[in-house]
Design an enzyme around this catalytic site. Structure first.
Site, mmCIF file in Angstrom:
data_model
loop_
_atom_site.group_PDB
_atom_site.id
_atom_site.type_symbol
_atom_site.label_atom_id
_atom_site.label_comp_id
_atom_site.label_asym_id
_atom_site.label_seq_id
_atom_site.Cartn_x
_atom_site.Cartn_y
_atom_site.Cartn_z
ATOM 1 N N ARG A 40 0.822 -1.223 0.000
ATOM 2 C CA ARG A 40 0.000 0.000 0.000
ATOM 3 C C ARG A 40 0.853 1.269 0.000
ATOM 4 N NH1 ARG A 40 -4.262 -2.174 3.997
ATOM 5 N NH2 ARG A 40 -5.873 -2.929 2.579
ATOM 6 N N LYS A 202 -19.547 -14.933 0.509
ATOM 7 C CA LYS A 202 -20.978 -14.755 0.736
ATOM 8 C C LYS A 202 -21.711 -13.966 -0.335
ATOM 9 C CE LYS A 202 -21.050 -15.061 5.735
ATOM 10 N NZ LYS A 202 -21.072 -14.233 6.943
ATOM 11 N N GLY A 348 -9.989 -7.380 -1.293
ATOM 12 C CA GLY A 348 -8.852 -7.671 -0.426
ATOM 13 C C GLY A 348 -8.277 -9.061 -0.653
ATOM 14 N N GLY A 372 -13.778 -3.152 0.935
ATOM 15 C CA GLY A 372 -15.168 -2.684 1.015
ATOM 16 C C GLY A 372 -15.438 -1.506 0.091
HETATM 17 P P1 ADP Z 1 -12.635 -10.441 -1.649
HETATM 18 O O1 ADP Z 1 -11.986 -9.998 -0.366
HETATM 19 O O2 ADP Z 1 -11.646 -10.541 -2.762
HETATM 20 O O3 ADP Z 1 -13.838 -9.617 -1.987
HETATM 21 P P2 ADP Z 1 -14.177 -12.474 -0.284
HETATM 22 O O4 ADP Z 1 -13.850 -11.856 1.028
HETATM 23 O O5 ADP Z 1 -15.574 -12.386 -0.759
HETATM 24 O O6 ADP Z 1 -13.163 -11.953 -1.418
HETATM 25 O O7 ADP Z 1 -13.869 -14.045 -0.227
HETATM 26 C C1 ADP Z 1 -12.631 -14.583 0.040
HETATM 27 C C2 ADP Z 1 -12.735 -15.849 0.835
HETATM 28 O O8 ADP Z 1 -13.626 -16.785 0.248
HETATM 29 C C3 ADP Z 1 -11.393 -16.520 0.886
HETATM 30 O O9 ADP Z 1 -10.932 -16.493 2.224
HETATM 31 C C4 ADP Z 1 -11.667 -17.941 0.413
HETATM 32 O O10 ADP Z 1 -11.029 -18.935 1.198
HETATM 33 C C5 ADP Z 1 -13.160 -18.066 0.555
HETATM 34 N N1 ADP Z 1 -13.705 -19.065 -0.360
HETATM 35 C C6 ADP Z 1 -13.706 -19.054 -1.700
HETATM 36 N N2 ADP Z 1 -14.258 -20.168 -2.185
HETATM 37 C C7 ADP Z 1 -14.603 -20.934 -1.132
HETATM 38 C C8 ADP Z 1 -15.228 -22.209 -0.984
HETATM 39 N N3 ADP Z 1 -15.587 -22.925 -2.045
HETATM 40 N N4 ADP Z 1 -15.458 -22.660 0.272
HETATM 41 C C9 ADP Z 1 -15.098 -21.940 1.343
HETATM 42 N N5 ADP Z 1 -14.502 -20.731 1.279
HETATM 43 C C10 ADP Z 1 -14.265 -20.230 0.044
HETATM 44 MG MG MG Z 2 -12.495 -10.399 1.718
#
Ligand code: ADP
Ligand code: MG
Length: 392
Positions: A40, A202, A348, A372
């Site tokens: 960063r 989610k 992230g 976020g």
């Molecule tokens: P970002 O921060 O890039 O927006 P998210 O926070 O939505 O991404 O999701 C990241 C998390 O989702 C990771 O920690 C990853 O381990 C988890 N994840 C992805 N696919 C699966 C899965 N099939 N089962 C459980 N966890 C998952």
């Molecule tokens: Mg995340």
């Protein structure tokens, strides 16, 4: 398209001798008094060099961690000042407090082109509360305001929301400008064919993002745990995969409206805790899906082929574990090599994933620094800290 006045849109003669407050995002991991990852900090360097070259006196401010309005030594920005000094090849003065005498003293001593870093803004509860008295104290330290901290642009905190309004001259930094340009095109005016890839945990966290992306994308590829909520909504067997119960109704309705654009995984890397294997179609009871399978990897690559713009948010599996990292890493490497499209990434964990895959940011067209903030921006929200900057 949102367009904000940035430091390189105004006459450079505005800056010599001026004290410029630069809100940066130096919220980096620090351990034993050392910066562990300076990703960063490096992202802020173009803005810092631009202002230093212009002869400004830089007053940098950031938050670090969650000190909850009190002084926490482990969350001091002092190690960041030392690290920044190495990166700039120049002394960086450090103020023991972000307001009051310690800050004044340091700012007073700056000459043109010099740089100071203030102590953690969140040592004062006024930062998160956007307290007018705290805003006023910060305001005394500068003549011009610059925001380069996209990662906190979704917050109504003092240094990003209350403070800029005290300044006639308030600008976006170069990083902020880049984020607004790239993410603005993604959400409003992408080049077509435009393919979005969305994964992560989610559905509930990303409903706004899914809606917005679906409305502007030609194809929407859904992977990660998120996919199981959609597959469940279609009545498919997902075993004990992570399903977002509150998101099932949304997923069903969403597929009713955008089903034709949506590409879901057709095979999965599953595990019951002992054996890991690939299954095509329904996931048997007792097994959970942790990654997209090999034919889905091919399906996703062929769905990207022909695109002129690609946006990706959310890992396609539990990439932190080697057994479940292949889907995410292969798609990351594929995109790094797919030069026919502008490739824009954000989130992230997505950024951690591409780094874990051994890829660098400059192998893509834009890697967003927000978590976020990126998701809120993509979903179409006006971010408070951006709204208070002046339109171009
Ligand atoms: P970002 O921060 O890039 O927006 P998210 O926070 O939505 O991404 O999701 C990241 C998390 O989702 C990771 O920690 C990853 O381990 C988890 N994840 C992805 N696919 C699966 C899965 N099939 N089962 C459980 N966890 C998952
Ligand atoms: Mg995340």
């Amino acid at each position: 398209m949102v367009r904000k006045l940035a430091i390189d849109d105004v006459d450079k003669n505005l800056f010599p001798g001026k004290r410029v407050f630069v809100r940066v995002d130096f919220n980096v991991p620090v351990s034993d008094g050392r910066v562990v990852d300076d990703y960063r900090i490096k992202k802020a360097l173009p803005t810092l060099h631009y202002l230093m070259d212009a002869g400004a006196r830089l007053v940098l401010a950031s938050h670090l961690g969650r000190p909850k309005g009190r002084r926490v030594e482990a969350l001091s920005l002092r190690p960041v000042a030392e690290h920044l000094s190495t990166l700039l090849g120049k002394d960086v003065a450090f103020a023991e407090d972000c307001i009051g005498e310690p800050a004044f003293g340091v700012v007073e001593s700056l000459r043109d082109g010099d740089v100071a870093l203030l102590e953690n803004l969140r040592f004062h509860s006024g930062e998160k509360e956007n307290d007018p008295r705290f805003v006023e104290e910060l305001g005394k330290l500068a003549d011009i305001y610059v925001n380069d901290a996209f990662g906190t642009a979704h917050r109504k905190h003092a240094s990003v929301y209350g403070l800029p309004l005290l300044f006639e001259e308030r600008f976006a930094g170069l990083l902020m400008k880049r984020e607004i340009e790239y993410l603005g095109r993604v959400r409003e005016n992408p080049d077509h064919p435009f393919v979005s890839i969305i994964g992560g945990a989610k559905v509930k966290d990303k409903m706004g993002v899914l809606e917005r992306l679906a409305s502007v994308s030609d194809r929407l590829l859904i992977g990660g745990a998120m996919a199981y909520t959609f597959l469940r909504a279609l009545g498919r067997g997902v075993g004990s995969s992570l399903v977002d119960e509150e998101g099932i109704d949304f997923a069903e309705d969403f597929l009713g409206r955008y089903g034709e654009k949506v590409v879901l995984p057709e095979d999965h890397v599953v595990s019951d805790g002992n054996t890991t294997e690939v299954v095509f179609g329904d996931i048997p009871d007792g097994f959970a899906g942790y990654d997209i399978g090999p034919s889905t990897i091919e399906l996703f690559k062929s769905s990207v082929n022909g695109a002129r713009m690609v946006f990706w948010n959310g890992p396609l599996g539990m990439f932190e574990k080697e057994d479940f990292s292949r889907g995410t890493f292969e798609i990351a490497r594929f995109l790094a090599g797919y030069k026919d499209a502008e490739r824009i990434l954000g989130g992230g964990d997505t950024v951690s994933a591409i780094h874990a895959a051994g890829l660098k940011d400059d192998e893509f067209d834009h890697v967003s620094t927000g978590g976020g903030a990126t998701l809120e921006f993509i979903s179409g929200k006006e971010l408070p800290a951006i709204s208070v900057l002046k339109d171009l």
